[in-house]
Design a protein around this motif. Structure first.
Motif, mmCIF file in Angstrom:
data_model
loop_
_atom_site.group_PDB
_atom_site.id
_atom_site.type_symbol
_atom_site.label_atom_id
_atom_site.label_comp_id
_atom_site.label_asym_id
_atom_site.label_seq_id
_atom_site.Cartn_x
_atom_site.Cartn_y
_atom_site.Cartn_z
ATOM 1 N N LEU A 75 59.431 9.572 -0.567
ATOM 2 C CA LEU A 75 59.996 8.268 -0.229
ATOM 3 C C LEU A 75 60.568 7.585 -1.466
ATOM 4 N N ARG A 76 59.833 7.606 -2.571
ATOM 5 C CA ARG A 76 60.355 7.013 -3.819
ATOM 6 C C ARG A 76 61.645 7.687 -4.249
ATOM 7 N N ASP A 77 61.738 8.999 -4.044
ATOM 8 C CA ASP A 77 62.951 9.734 -4.404
ATOM 9 C C ASP A 77 64.154 9.299 -3.575
ATOM 10 N N ARG A 78 63.916 8.715 -2.418
ATOM 11 C CA ARG A 78 65.008 8.253 -1.559
ATOM 12 C C ARG A 78 65.519 6.878 -1.967
ATOM 13 N N ALA A 79 64.829 6.222 -2.886
ATOM 14 C CA ALA A 79 65.271 4.903 -3.340
ATOM 15 C C ALA A 79 66.698 5.005 -3.865
ATOM 16 N N GLY A 80 67.536 4.093 -3.416
ATOM 17 C CA GLY A 80 68.934 4.076 -3.833
ATOM 18 C C GLY A 80 69.847 4.899 -2.938
ATOM 19 N N SER A 137 55.298 0.853 -3.285
ATOM 20 C CA SER A 137 55.923 1.573 -4.397
ATOM 21 C C SER A 137 57.412 1.811 -4.124
ATOM 22 N N TYR A 138 57.718 2.199 -2.910
ATOM 23 C CA TYR A 138 59.120 2.412 -2.539
ATOM 24 C C TYR A 138 59.902 1.092 -2.612
ATOM 25 N N LEU A 139 59.340 0.027 -2.048
ATOM 26 C CA LEU A 139 60.027 -1.266 -2.078
ATOM 27 C C LEU A 139 60.233 -1.755 -3.504
ATOM 28 N N THR A 140 59.266 -1.493 -4.372
ATOM 29 C CA THR A 140 59.402 -1.864 -5.781
ATOM 30 C C THR A 140 60.565 -1.111 -6.411
ATOM 31 N N ALA A 141 60.685 0.169 -6.127
ATOM 32 C CA ALA A 141 61.807 0.967 -6.660
ATOM 33 C C ALA A 141 63.138 0.422 -6.152
ATOM 34 N N GLU A 142 63.178 0.059 -4.879
ATOM 35 C CA GLU A 142 64.418 -0.504 -4.317
ATOM 36 C C GLU A 142 64.723 -1.870 -4.931
ATOM 37 N N ASP A 151 63.232 -11.497 -5.817
ATOM 38 C CA ASP A 151 61.999 -12.236 -5.515
ATOM 39 C C ASP A 151 61.258 -11.692 -4.289
ATOM 40 N N ALA A 152 61.670 -10.526 -3.807
ATOM 41 C CA ALA A 152 61.007 -9.926 -2.639
ATOM 42 C C ALA A 152 59.536 -9.666 -2.949
ATOM 43 N N ASP A 153 58.666 -10.136 -2.080
ATOM 44 C CA ASP A 153 57.220 -9.983 -2.257
ATOM 45 C C ASP A 153 56.793 -8.655 -1.609
ATOM 46 N N VAL A 154 56.881 -7.572 -2.375
ATOM 47 C CA VAL A 154 56.575 -6.249 -1.824
ATOM 48 C C VAL A 154 55.109 -6.121 -1.428
ATOM 49 N N ASP A 155 54.239 -6.905 -2.074
ATOM 50 C CA ASP A 155 52.816 -6.844 -1.730
ATOM 51 C C ASP A 155 52.512 -7.506 -0.386
ATOM 52 N N THR A 156 53.431 -8.276 0.121
ATOM 53 C CA THR A 156 53.310 -8.826 1.472
ATOM 54 C C THR A 156 54.132 -8.000 2.458
ATOM 55 N N LEU A 157 55.308 -7.584 2.043
ATOM 56 C CA LEU A 157 56.167 -6.786 2.922
ATOM 57 C C LEU A 157 55.517 -5.459 3.319
ATOM 58 N N ALA A 158 54.891 -4.783 2.373
ATOM 59 C CA ALA A 158 54.316 -3.462 2.660
ATOM 60 C C ALA A 158 53.263 -3.513 3.762
ATOM 61 N N PRO A 159 52.235 -4.370 3.668
ATOM 62 C CA PRO A 159 51.258 -4.396 4.760
ATOM 63 C C PRO A 159 51.852 -4.938 6.062
ATOM 64 N N THR A 160 52.854 -5.804 5.964
ATOM 65 C CA THR A 160 53.509 -6.303 7.174
ATOM 66 C C THR A 160 54.210 -5.156 7.894
ATOM 67 N N LEU A 161 54.917 -4.323 7.149
ATOM 68 C CA LEU A 161 55.574 -3.153 7.742
ATOM 69 C C LEU A 161 54.559 -2.189 8.336
ATOM 70 N N ILE A 162 53.495 -1.918 7.584
ATOM 71 C CA ILE A 162 52.450 -1.002 8.069
ATOM 72 C C ILE A 162 51.857 -1.536 9.372
ATOM 73 N N GLY A 163 51.496 -2.795 9.393
ATOM 74 C CA GLY A 163 50.878 -3.382 10.574
ATOM 75 C C GLY A 163 51.803 -3.409 11.774
ATOM 76 N N ALA A 164 53.041 -3.822 11.556
ATOM 77 C CA ALA A 164 53.993 -3.929 12.665
ATOM 78 C C ALA A 164 54.288 -2.561 13.278
ATOM 79 N N VAL A 165 54.507 -1.561 12.430
ATOM 80 C CA VAL A 165 54.825 -0.224 12.954
ATOM 81 C C VAL A 165 53.570 0.438 13.525
ATOM 82 N N HIS A 166 52.428 0.205 12.908
ATOM 83 C CA HIS A 166 51.180 0.755 13.459
ATOM 84 C C HIS A 166 50.985 0.284 14.899
ATOM 85 N N MET A 167 51.298 -0.968 15.169
ATOM 86 C CA MET A 167 51.144 -1.494 16.527
ATOM 87 C C MET A 167 52.028 -0.729 17.522
#
Length: 194
Positions: A75-80, A137-142, A151-167
């Motif tokens: 996933l990190r390799d896909r950044a960019g 980690s991927y969002l940080t690379a992006e 100013d993107a808060d990757v530490d909030t975005l990551a669990p939000t994405l995990i939770g939303a898609v997990h549902m």
């Protein structure tokens, strides 16, 4: 399997058998007898390799967590490259389209297993915590590449994405969500930072 016949890669065969039982019948059906029956071996094989069944389950979860390292690197390799929504949707679909949803159910349903896993994963839900780190980690690379806002808060975005898609994937017995539903959810979550 008859007694005295060596089993090749017994640990991996037992883990794979446990996954099949978990996916087919759910966490409540996962017993040492179910695993060894599925693996086609004597119950003693499991106990020769693990001190008890919870030790086996803890190693199964740790093994599956270890597999995230390759996914995180890919996933990190896909950044960019490609779109953020596609990269995230593909990674999250691969994560939750696997045994991850069933393992989360297993971990949350067994107190002794959770206690053992706390030794190596002191916070969060094992596997989900590591998956969240993979997405962060991927969002940080992006963000470093300027593809999401500085100013993107990757530490909030990551669990939000995990939770939303997990549902979307949480109904273990239901039909998995369509690719477009996953992309739509991801696109909505990241809209403010793209």
């Amino acid at each position: 399997m008859p007694t005295g016949v060596a089993m090749r890669d017994a640990r991996d065969q037992l883990f794979d058998a446990a996954e099949r039982v978990l996916l087919r019948d759910g966490p409540s059906a996962l017993t040492s007898r179910a695993v060894t029956t599925e693996a086609g071996c004597a119950k003693g094989v499991l106990h020769r390799h693990f001190t008890d069944f919870d030790a086996f389950l803890a190693e199964l979860v740790r093994d599956r967590i270890g597999r995230l390292d390759d996914q995180a690197a890919a996933l990190r390799d896909r950044a960019g490259a490609g779109t953020l929504a596609d990269n995230l949707a593909d990674a999250l679909t691969a994560l939750f389209g696997s045994v991850a949803v069933a393992i989360v159910g297993l971990v949350t349903s067994r107190d002794d297993l959770r206690a053992r896993l706390r030794r190596t994963t002191p916070t969060g839900i094992p596997l989900v915590t590591e998956a969240t780190a993979m997405i962060a980690s991927y969002l940080t690379a992006e963000r470093e590449l300027g593809r999401i806002t500085a100013d993107a808060d990757v530490d909030t975005l990551a669990p939000t994405l995990i939770g939303a898609v997990h549902m979307l994937f949480a109904d273990r017995k239901g039909t998995p969500p369509e690719t477009e539903a996953v992309r739509r959810t991801v696109t909505t979550v990241i809209a403010a930072v793209v």
